[in-house]
Motif scaffolding. Structure first.
Motif, short mmCIF file in Angstrom:
data_model
loop_
_atom_site.label_atom_id
_atom_site.label_comp_id
_atom_site.label_asym_id
_atom_site.label_seq_id
_atom_site.Cartn_x
_atom_site.Cartn_y
_atom_site.Cartn_z
N ASN A 163 0.84 -1.20 0.00
CA ASN A 163 0.00 0.00 0.00
C ASN A 163 0.88 1.25 0.00
O ASN A 163 1.96 1.26 0.59
N SER A 164 0.41 2.32 -0.67
CA SER A 164 1.25 3.53 -0.79
C SER A 164 1.64 4.12 0.57
O SER A 164 2.72 4.69 0.69
N PHE A 165 0.75 4.00 1.57
CA PHE A 165 1.10 4.55 2.89
C PHE A 165 2.34 3.85 3.43
O PHE A 165 3.22 4.46 4.00
N MET A 166 2.38 2.52 3.24
CA MET A 166 3.55 1.76 3.72
C MET A 166 4.78 2.11 2.90
O MET A 166 5.87 2.31 3.44
N LEU A 167 4.58 2.20 1.59
CA LEU A 167 5.71 2.49 0.69
C LEU A 167 6.34 3.84 1.01
O LEU A 167 7.55 4.03 0.90
N ASP A 168 5.50 4.80 1.41
CA ASP A 168 6.00 6.15 1.70
C ASP A 168 6.48 6.29 3.14
O ASP A 168 6.95 7.35 3.53
N HIS A 169 6.33 5.22 3.94
CA HIS A 169 6.75 5.34 5.34
C HIS A 169 8.27 5.54 5.39
O HIS A 169 9.02 4.91 4.64
N GLU A 175 10.81 0.36 -9.60
CA GLU A 175 9.78 1.31 -9.17
C GLU A 175 8.40 0.65 -9.22
O GLU A 175 8.00 0.11 -10.26
N PRO A 176 7.63 0.65 -8.11
CA PRO A 176 6.29 0.06 -8.16
C PRO A 176 5.38 0.86 -9.10
O PRO A 176 5.59 2.05 -9.30
N ASP A 177 4.38 0.20 -9.62
CA ASP A 177 3.41 0.85 -10.50
C ASP A 177 2.40 1.64 -9.69
O ASP A 177 2.21 1.39 -8.49
N THR A 178 1.74 2.55 -10.38
CA THR A 178 0.66 3.32 -9.76
C THR A 178 -0.67 2.83 -10.33
O THR A 178 -0.75 2.54 -11.52
N GLY A 179 -1.67 2.73 -9.50
CA GLY A 179 -2.99 2.29 -10.00
C GLY A 179 -3.83 1.82 -8.85
O GLY A 179 -3.60 2.17 -7.68
N LEU A 180 -4.81 0.98 -9.17
CA LEU A 180 -5.71 0.47 -8.14
C LEU A 180 -4.98 -0.61 -7.34
O LEU A 180 -4.48 -1.58 -7.90
N LEU A 181 -4.93 -0.43 -6.02
CA LEU A 181 -4.23 -1.38 -5.15
C LEU A 181 -5.22 -2.42 -4.63
O LEU A 181 -6.44 -2.19 -4.64
N ALA A 182 -4.67 -3.53 -4.13
CA ALA A 182 -5.53 -4.62 -3.68
C ALA A 182 -6.51 -4.15 -2.60
O ALA A 182 -7.64 -4.61 -2.53
N CYS A 183 -6.07 -3.18 -1.77
CA CYS A 183 -6.92 -2.71 -0.67
C CYS A 183 -8.03 -1.80 -1.18
O CYS A 183 -8.86 -1.33 -0.39
N GLY A 184 -8.04 -1.49 -2.48
CA GLY A 184 -9.08 -0.62 -3.02
C GLY A 184 -8.62 0.82 -3.17
O GLY A 184 -9.28 1.62 -3.83
#
Ligand code: PMT
Length: 408
Positions: A120-126, A145-154
């Motif tokens: 999740n982006s919150f974790m990635l940006d921690h 670099e991870p992709d940007t888009g719809l994540l599993a968590c919605g």
């Protein structure tokens, strides 16, 4: 290539049988280690079926067969690819913790390591995750670099596992970022400015700061000593970068002009206001007091022109050109008008690049008339290409001319 695929326990682990199949289609031999948590998302049996090898899930292996021989495996593997790499596995790799099959193997591995973080982006940006990734990159570990888009968590955001083609392309390229900017001092500006109208209102623009922050992060990873002069943005600052926060064009001007003489290069990626209100009201402009009112704007300081005319001036000055039409010609005109060494032109009328997008597509114009067109790519990749050209110019300027070599 002999690929040892490490799978850690994130939702994206369910995609790994497809990754294994495609790696094999591309001619690679693939063995796999799954962490215990990864087995919650993908069955070892499905990976074994597509990889044609048994799957290691236990650090101790099968005692009757002598357990897992990490050293033997390390001799076999050309590359350790960890996809998805979770925050937990990244932290273990950064600190050397070896408490499961994958992290123990990672300590034995001596070859190339590629990580594909997905979370999740919150974790990635921690800050801890970014710090650990930085530690690993500084050790020469490659991070996709991870992709940007719809994540599993919605949620929408950065953190998706890139498609297998992207991972395999990286595996097959040897394009590793080195520390070629060590000893170089670079000042980078980023983000918008805010021009106050009264104590509660201001004029600004759509810059998110992503382009400038990507440049700062890339330059720092390549060993440069980086100062980031940033307008108000919502993204976290890169690790190991000195950040000077400013609000208005005039504050940005003061910071840049004070710091620039000591820099080897300055890259102006900020979207600085061209105009600023002539008078700032000291109190909130009351709506009841006016049926209509107008504001007189005056020109804001043109920082990059002032910078390029400084004596002494930084070795290389790079401006951006934010254009909505005739990109190349406008970028060329800005190069001459502002007296800079490179202009990076981007089309800010598009929504898929430019302002507040993870990607950009640019044309880089040089003084010698050289023109480089870079197709749509992540801002990180564009940043590296801009830094390549900046470094090339710095090298040219540092190489003494033949006359300077001539003695007597
Ligand atoms: O921040 P992002 O959302 O990632 O978006 C990136 C970006 C679109 C902001 C970036 O790629 C970009 O184009 N930055 C420059 C924006 C801009 O102000 O362009 P300009 O053509 O108006 O200005 C030309 C150059 O002069 C720029 O380098 C700018 O920083 C500089 N300038 C502008 C005005 C001013 N008063 N002083 C300046 O120094």
């Amino acid at each position: 290539m002999n690929v040892l695929l490490g799978v850690s326990g994130g939702i994206a682990a369910y995609k790994t049988p497809d990754l294994v199949r495609r790696l094999r289609d591309a001619g690679h031999d693939v063995r796999t280690i799954l962490t215990t948590n990864a087995t919650r998302f993908v069955s070892p049996l499905s990976i074994a079926a597509v990889s044609a090898h048994g799957v290691i899930t236990d650090q101790w292996g099968d005692p009757s067969r002598g357990g897992v021989d990490h050293v033997e495996l390390a001799r076999w593997a050309d590359v350790l690819l960890i996809a998805p790499a979770t925050a937990n596995t990244i932290a273990k790799l950064a600190t050397g913790i070896a408490d499961d099959a994958l992290s123990t193997y990672a300590v034995a591995h001596r070859g190339r390591v590629i990580l594909a973080p997905a979370m999740n982006s919150f974790m990635l940006d921690h800050v801890t995750v970014r710090h650990n990734l930085r530690i690993l990159e500084d050790r020469g570990i490659e991070v996709i670099e991870p992709d940007t888009g719809l994540l599993a968590c919605g949620d929408e955001g950065r953190g998706r596992l890139p498609d297998p083609e992207v991972i395999i392309a990286r595996l097959q390229s040897r394009n590793v970022v080195g520390r070629d900017l060590e000893g170089i001092r670079i000042l980078i500006t980023a983000g918008p400015t805010r021009e106050a109208i009264d104590p509660v209102r201001y004029m600004t623009n759509r810059s998110s700061g992503r382009m400038g922050y990507a440049l700062a992060e890339a330059a720092s990873r390549r060993g440069a000593s980086v100062i980031l002069v940033s307008g108000p943005v919502e993204i976290a600052p890169p690790v190991d970068v000195r950040v000077e926060r400013v609000t208005s064009a005039s504050e940005m001007r003061d910071a840049v002009i004070a710091l620039a003489p000591e820099q080897d290069a300055v890259i102006m990626a900020a979207a600085v206001a061209d105009f600023t209100p002539e008078v700032v009201s000291g109190s909130k402009i009351k709506k009841d007091a006016h049926e209509r009112f107008s504001i007189d704007f005056v020109k804001a300081p043109d920082i990059v022109s002032e910078l390029a005319a400084l004596k002494p001036r930084p070795g290389v000055v790079v401006a951006f050109a934010a254009e909505t039409n005739d990109l190349e010609n406008n970028a060329k005109s800005k190069l001459a008008a502002k007296g800079v060494d490179l202009v990076v032109g981007n089309d800010v009328s598009r929504t898929d690049i430019g302002f507040d997008s993870p990607d950009n597509e640019v044309v880089i114009v040089g003084r010698d008339g050289d023109l480089t067109r870079l197709g749509k790519a992540s801002k990180r990749e564009i940043a590296h290409a801009i830094l390549d050209q900046t470094r090339a110019l710095l090298n040219q300027r540092r190489t003494p001319s033949r006359e300077e070599h001539t003695v007597g």
